[in-house]
Design a protein around this motif. Structure first.
Motif, mmCIF file in Angstrom:
data_model
loop_
_atom_site.group_PDB
_atom_site.id
_atom_site.type_symbol
_atom_site.label_atom_id
_atom_site.label_comp_id
_atom_site.label_asym_id
_atom_site.label_seq_id
_atom_site.Cartn_x
_atom_site.Cartn_y
_atom_site.Cartn_z
ATOM 1 N N VAL A 179 1.662 12.127 -11.335
ATOM 2 C CA VAL A 179 2.452 12.905 -10.383
ATOM 3 C C VAL A 179 2.202 12.451 -8.946
ATOM 4 O O VAL A 179 3.128 12.051 -8.231
ATOM 5 C CB VAL A 179 2.135 14.418 -10.521
ATOM 6 C CG1 VAL A 179 2.919 15.223 -9.495
ATOM 7 C CG2 VAL A 179 2.441 14.900 -11.930
ATOM 8 N N LEU A 180 0.946 12.526 -8.523
ATOM 9 C CA LEU A 180 0.648 12.276 -7.117
ATOM 10 C C LEU A 180 0.749 10.801 -6.740
ATOM 11 O O LEU A 180 1.385 10.449 -5.743
ATOM 12 C CB LEU A 180 -0.755 12.809 -6.795
ATOM 13 C CG LEU A 180 -1.221 12.645 -5.353
ATOM 14 C CD1 LEU A 180 -0.308 13.410 -4.398
ATOM 15 C CD2 LEU A 180 -2.657 13.115 -5.204
ATOM 16 N N PHE A 181 0.131 9.941 -7.532
ATOM 17 C CA PHE A 181 0.078 8.520 -7.189
ATOM 18 C C PHE A 181 1.464 7.879 -7.073
ATOM 19 O O PHE A 181 1.744 7.191 -6.072
ATOM 20 C CB PHE A 181 -0.781 7.769 -8.207
ATOM 21 C CG PHE A 181 -0.867 6.295 -7.964
ATOM 22 C CD1 PHE A 181 -1.530 5.790 -6.855
ATOM 23 C CD2 PHE A 181 -0.267 5.405 -8.838
ATOM 24 C CE1 PHE A 181 -1.603 4.424 -6.627
ATOM 25 C CE2 PHE A 181 -0.329 4.043 -8.617
ATOM 26 C CZ PHE A 181 -0.999 3.551 -7.509
ATOM 27 N N PRO A 182 2.374 8.048 -8.045
ATOM 28 C CA PRO A 182 3.710 7.451 -7.880
ATOM 29 C C PRO A 182 4.451 7.992 -6.659
ATOM 30 O O PRO A 182 5.162 7.236 -5.976
ATOM 31 C CB PRO A 182 4.435 7.845 -9.175
ATOM 32 C CG PRO A 182 3.361 8.154 -10.147
ATOM 33 C CD PRO A 182 2.247 8.729 -9.352
ATOM 34 N N MET A 183 4.278 9.277 -6.377
ATOM 35 C CA MET A 183 4.952 9.890 -5.241
ATOM 36 C C MET A 183 4.464 9.295 -3.921
ATOM 37 O O MET A 183 5.263 8.912 -3.058
ATOM 38 C CB MET A 183 4.711 11.399 -5.264
ATOM 39 C CG MET A 183 5.248 12.155 -4.070
ATOM 40 S SD MET A 183 4.753 13.887 -4.150
ATOM 41 C CE MET A 183 2.970 13.743 -3.965
ATOM 42 N N VAL A 184 3.148 9.199 -3.784
ATOM 43 C CA VAL A 184 2.578 8.667 -2.544
ATOM 44 C C VAL A 184 2.894 7.186 -2.398
ATOM 45 O O VAL A 184 3.244 6.712 -1.310
ATOM 46 C CB VAL A 184 1.054 8.903 -2.514
ATOM 47 C CG1 VAL A 184 0.431 8.255 -1.286
ATOM 48 C CG2 VAL A 184 0.755 10.396 -2.526
ATOM 49 N N LEU A 185 2.802 6.438 -3.500
ATOM 50 C CA LEU A 185 3.082 5.003 -3.449
ATOM 51 C C LEU A 185 4.537 4.744 -3.068
ATOM 52 O O LEU A 185 4.825 3.859 -2.249
ATOM 53 C CB LEU A 185 2.768 4.369 -4.806
ATOM 54 C CG LEU A 185 2.869 2.840 -4.868
ATOM 55 C CD1 LEU A 185 1.841 2.200 -3.947
ATOM 56 C CD2 LEU A 185 2.672 2.350 -6.304
ATOM 57 N N ALA A 186 5.452 5.520 -3.635
ATOM 58 C CA ALA A 186 6.873 5.358 -3.310
ATOM 59 C C ALA A 186 7.129 5.676 -1.840
ATOM 60 O O ALA A 186 7.920 5.002 -1.170
ATOM 61 C CB ALA A 186 7.722 6.250 -4.209
ATOM 62 N N PHE A 187 6.464 6.708 -1.333
ATOM 63 C CA PHE A 187 6.651 7.080 0.069
ATOM 64 C C PHE A 187 6.153 5.977 1.006
ATOM 65 O O PHE A 187 6.848 5.586 1.947
ATOM 66 C CB PHE A 187 5.915 8.387 0.360
ATOM 67 C CG PHE A 187 5.948 8.785 1.812
ATOM 68 C CD1 PHE A 187 7.035 9.457 2.337
ATOM 69 C CD2 PHE A 187 4.880 8.478 2.646
ATOM 70 C CE1 PHE A 187 7.067 9.817 3.675
ATOM 71 C CE2 PHE A 187 4.901 8.838 3.984
ATOM 72 C CZ PHE A 187 6.003 9.506 4.508
ATOM 73 N N LEU A 188 4.963 5.462 0.717
ATOM 74 C CA LEU A 188 4.379 4.457 1.595
ATOM 75 C C LEU A 188 5.137 3.131 1.529
ATOM 76 O O LEU A 188 5.343 2.480 2.560
ATOM 77 C CB LEU A 188 2.901 4.243 1.240
ATOM 78 C CG LEU A 188 1.989 5.454 1.488
ATOM 79 C CD1 LEU A 188 0.558 5.144 1.047
ATOM 80 C CD2 LEU A 188 2.011 5.847 2.968
#
Length: 242
Positions: free
Chosen positions: A119-128
């Motif tokens: 949940v968190l890692f893909p979301m943060v990676l996509a944002f960055l």
């Protein structure tokens, strides 16, 4: 059996620490044997291969992955050793209940890692990566990629242990729901700070992380309340009537 002396307690603690460390070393070796398969699973959704800046970096990455998996599987062993160490001070009923918690230490830790990874890692990676806006040529090195992943995922493995730790401490009389309720504002503030620090600076990401952590805290308070009431009931039954 009589009461143990301080030196006997320290010796028992030393033995249990050694057993936990031995279990960790064995699991680390096993994890390292399968680390290439684990690595392939972790990077299966990436386009292309991760870069390395030197041969020693490959070993460091494999060791880091093996360490996390060994740590996760060592948690039940560590929990069992802790329970065995404190068991002389527990009633038989308390020991039987607490021993059933051991598998949940592993399950909650893995659930926290899963939340961070899926949940968190893909979301943060996509944002960055979205911040590049096609103005940068993106190239991930394996070291930075996995270090970034662990920094996001590993804290949630430990944070998801919160309900079980609260339950355990409530059973021992260290915590009670009144203390947790009084500390609600401070605890909320601490969890919100943690959420903001490990997520990108956008409102949606913060909410997606803050809400599960606050729910975990409230679940911990509810569990503490139920266990505390049951503990008081058992004590009132056991105490002689005047």
């Amino acid at each position: 059996m009589g009461e143990m002396s301080l030196m006997e307690h320290l010796e028992e603690l030393r033995v249990r620490i050694i057993k936990t460390l031995c279990a960790f070393v064995v699991l680390l070796i096993v994890s390292f044997v399968f680390v290439q398969d684990i690595y392939q699973w972790l990077v299966k959704d990436l386009d292309g291969k991760l870069a390395v800046l030197g041969p020693s970096e490959i070993v460091w990455i494999y060791m880091m992955i093996a360490f996390v998996f060994a740590l996760a599987f060592t948690l039940p062993v560590a929990a069992y050793q802790v329970f065995r160490f404190v068991s002389p001070g527990l009633k038989k009923e308390e020991y039987k209940v607490l021993i059933t918690f051991i598998p949940f230490f592993f399950l909650l830790f893995v659930s926290g890692l899963g939340f961070g990874y899926f949940v968190l890692f893909p979301m943060v990676l996509a944002f960055l990566t979205g911040l590049s806006n096609d103005q940068f040529s993106l190239m991930f090195t394996a070291e930075h990629y996995f270090r970034f992943m662990l920094n996001l995922c590993l804290p949630f493995g430990f944070l998801f242990e919160m309900p079980l730790v609260v339950l355990f401490l409530t059973r021992l009389g260290v915590l009670n729901p009144l203390r947790l309720a009084k500390a609600r504002k401070l605890s909320y503030f601490a969890l919100i700070v943690i959420s903001v620090l490990i997520t990108p600076p956008d409102f949606i990401s913060d909410i997606l992380v803050i809400v599960p952590l606050l729910l975990l805290y409230e679940l911990s308070v509810t569990i503490s309340r139920v266990v505390y009431k049951k503990r008081l009931g058992n004590e009132s039954i056991a105490s002689p009537h005047t």
